[in-house]
Design a protein around this motif. Structure first.
Motif, PDB file in Angstrom:
ATOM      1  N   GLN A   3       0.842  -1.191   0.000  1.00 31.34           N
ATOM      2  CA  GLN A   3       0.000   0.000   0.000  1.00 31.34           C
ATOM      3  C   GLN A   3       0.875   1.237   0.000  1.00 31.34           C
ATOM      4  OE1 GLN A   3      -2.380   0.044   3.592  1.00 31.34           O
ATOM      5  NE2 GLN A   3      -0.799   1.119   4.739  1.00 31.34           N
ATOM      6  N   TYR A   4       0.290   2.339  -0.434  1.00 32.61           N
ATOM      7  CA  TYR A   4       0.991   3.622  -0.381  1.00 32.61           C
ATOM      8  C   TYR A   4       0.964   4.098   1.075  1.00 32.61           C
ATOM      9  CZ  TYR A   4       1.177   3.845  -5.444  1.00 32.61           C
ATOM     10  OH  TYR A   4       1.454   3.598  -6.768  1.00 32.61           O
ATOM     11  N   ALA A   5       2.081   3.900   1.754  1.00 32.91           N
ATOM     12  CA  ALA A   5       2.129   4.180   3.180  1.00 32.91           C
ATOM     13  C   ALA A   5       2.715   5.551   3.504  1.00 32.91           C
ATOM     14  CB  ALA A   5       2.948   3.103   3.895  1.00 32.91           C
ATOM     15  N   TYR A   6       3.448   6.112   2.559  1.00 33.71           N
ATOM     16  CA  TYR A   6       4.130   7.387   2.823  1.00 33.71           C
ATOM     17  C   TYR A   6       3.760   8.399   1.747  1.00 33.71           C
ATOM     18  CZ  TYR A   6       6.802   4.266   5.783  1.00 33.71           C
ATOM     19  OH  TYR A   6       7.159   3.334   6.721  1.00 33.71           O
ATOM     20  N   TRP A   7       3.555   9.652   2.189  1.00 36.07           N
ATOM     21  CA  TRP A   7       3.082  10.693   1.296  1.00 36.07           C
ATOM     22  C   TRP A   7       3.911  11.953   1.452  1.00 36.07           C
ATOM     23  CZ3 TRP A   7      -1.044   9.963  -2.077  1.00 36.07           C
ATOM     24  CH2 TRP A   7      -1.705   8.737  -1.932  1.00 36.07           C
ATOM     25  N   GLY A   8       4.076  12.661   0.347  1.00 38.85           N
ATOM     26  CA  GLY A   8       4.725  13.955   0.404  1.00 38.85           C
ATOM     27  C   GLY A   8       3.733  15.037   0.819  1.00 38.85           C
ATOM     28  N   GLN A   9       4.237  16.261   0.906  1.00 41.01           N
ATOM     29  CA  GLN A   9       3.419  17.365   1.380  1.00 41.01           C
ATOM     30  C   GLN A   9       2.558  17.972   0.282  1.00 41.01           C
ATOM     31  OE1 GLN A   9       6.528  17.610   0.495  1.00 41.01           O
ATOM     32  NE2 GLN A   9       6.753  19.526  -0.662  1.00 41.01           N
ATOM     33  N   GLY A  10       2.858  17.641  -0.951  1.00 41.50           N
ATOM     34  CA  GLY A  10       2.077  18.149  -2.070  1.00 41.50           C
ATOM     35  C   GLY A  10       2.692  19.391  -2.686  1.00 41.50           C
ATOM     36  N   THR A  11       2.449  19.543  -3.980  1.00 41.02           N
ATOM     37  CA  THR A  11       2.912  20.726  -4.692  1.00 41.02           C
ATOM     38  C   THR A  11       1.793  21.183  -5.645  1.00 41.02           C
ATOM     39  OG1 THR A  11       4.704  21.659  -6.068  1.00 41.02           O
ATOM     40  CG2 THR A  11       4.049  19.389  -6.546  1.00 41.02           C
ATOM     41  N   GLN A  12       1.549  22.484  -5.661  1.00 38.98           N
ATOM     42  CA  GLN A  12       0.436  23.025  -6.446  1.00 38.98           C
ATOM     43  C   GLN A  12       0.819  23.163  -7.910  1.00 38.98           C
ATOM     44  OE1 GLN A  12      -2.824  24.059  -5.401  1.00 38.98           O
ATOM     45  NE2 GLN A  12      -3.144  24.193  -7.620  1.00 38.98           N
ATOM     46  N   VAL A  13      -0.060  22.672  -8.757  1.00 41.21           N
ATOM     47  CA  VAL A  13       0.068  22.878 -10.208  1.00 41.21           C
ATOM     48  C   VAL A  13      -1.178  23.622 -10.667  1.00 41.21           C
ATOM     49  CG1 VAL A  13       0.107  21.757 -12.461  1.00 41.21           C
ATOM     50  CG2 VAL A  13       1.510  20.860 -10.588  1.00 41.21           C
ATOM     51  N   THR A  14      -0.977  24.762 -11.286  1.00 43.75           N
ATOM     52  CA  THR A  14      -2.087  25.567 -11.782  1.00 43.75           C
ATOM     53  C   THR A  14      -1.891  25.810 -13.272  1.00 43.75           C
ATOM     54  OG1 THR A  14      -2.319  26.667  -9.643  1.00 43.75           O
ATOM     55  CG2 THR A  14      -3.369  27.711 -11.535  1.00 43.75           C
ATOM     56  N   VAL A  15      -2.900  25.446 -14.049  1.00 44.13           N
ATOM     57  CA  VAL A  15      -2.842  25.618 -15.499  1.00 44.13           C
ATOM     58  C   VAL A  15      -3.890  26.649 -15.894  1.00 44.13           C
ATOM     59  CG1 VAL A  15      -2.917  24.484 -17.741  1.00 44.13           C
ATOM     60  CG2 VAL A  15      -2.145  23.213 -15.719  1.00 44.13           C
ATOM     61  N   SER A  16      -3.446  27.742 -16.441  1.00 43.04           N
ATOM     62  CA  SER A  16      -4.364  28.806 -16.842  1.00 43.04           C
ATOM     63  C   SER A  16      -4.787  28.624 -18.297  1.00 43.04           C
ATOM     64  CB  SER A  16      -3.701  30.169 -16.664  1.00 43.04           C
ATOM     65  OG  SER A  16      -2.570  30.269 -17.510  1.00 43.04           O
ATOM     66  N   SER A  17      -6.015  29.056 -18.573  1.00 40.64           N
ATOM     67  CA  SER A  17      -6.548  28.889 -19.934  1.00 40.64           C
ATOM     68  C   SER A  17      -6.227  30.085 -20.817  1.00 40.64           C
ATOM     69  CB  SER A  17      -8.057  28.678 -19.875  1.00 40.64           C
ATOM     70  OG  SER A  17      -8.669  29.758 -19.213  1.00 40.64           O
TER      71      SER A  17
END
Length: 122
Positions: free
Chosen positions: A108-122
């Motif tokens: 199982q996925y037992a460990y996770w990172g803190q996350g990083t934001q990806v924003t795609v503008s139109s």
């Protein structure tokens, strides 16, 4: 324990590219695979791509096939997500995760990172 640190998120115009990185440290010998997930506001977290740490086999969500590429550097314990032809609907917080063996035959996925934001503008 495995620690994961993501980097590479940001703001990009539709059609552009970004490359995410996730560096693993700690008990990395326990990892059997790594994956990228994302969560957009008001939506559930979804799997984007995954890679087997030993044989390099990859899997992708249908929504990103042909646009995203997951790869790994075993020596550096780092996984990458190259994202091309980005769309506004790719906007989300992207998380990397490490899969480990919980018991024989089950991982199982037992460990996770803190996350990083990806924003795609139109």
């Amino acid at each position: 324990q495995v620690q994961l640190v993501e980097s590479g998120g940001g703001l990009v115009q539709a059609g552009g590219s970004l490359r995410l990185s996730c560096a693993a440290s700690g008990r990395t010998v326990s990892m059997t695979g790594m994956g990228w997930f994302r969560q957009a506001p008001g939506k559930e977290r979804e799997s984007v791509a995954a890679i087997n740490w030993s044989n390099g086999r990859t899997d992708y969500a249908d929504s990103v096939k042909g646009r995203f590429t997951i790869s790994r550097d075993n020596a550096e314990n780092t996984v990458y997500l190259q994202m091309n032809s980005l769309k506004p609907e790719d906007t989300a917080v992207y998380y990397c995760a490490a899969k480990t063996v919980v018991y024989i035959g089950y991982t199982q996925y037992a460990y996770w990172g803190q996350g990083t934001q990806v924003t795609v503008s139109s």
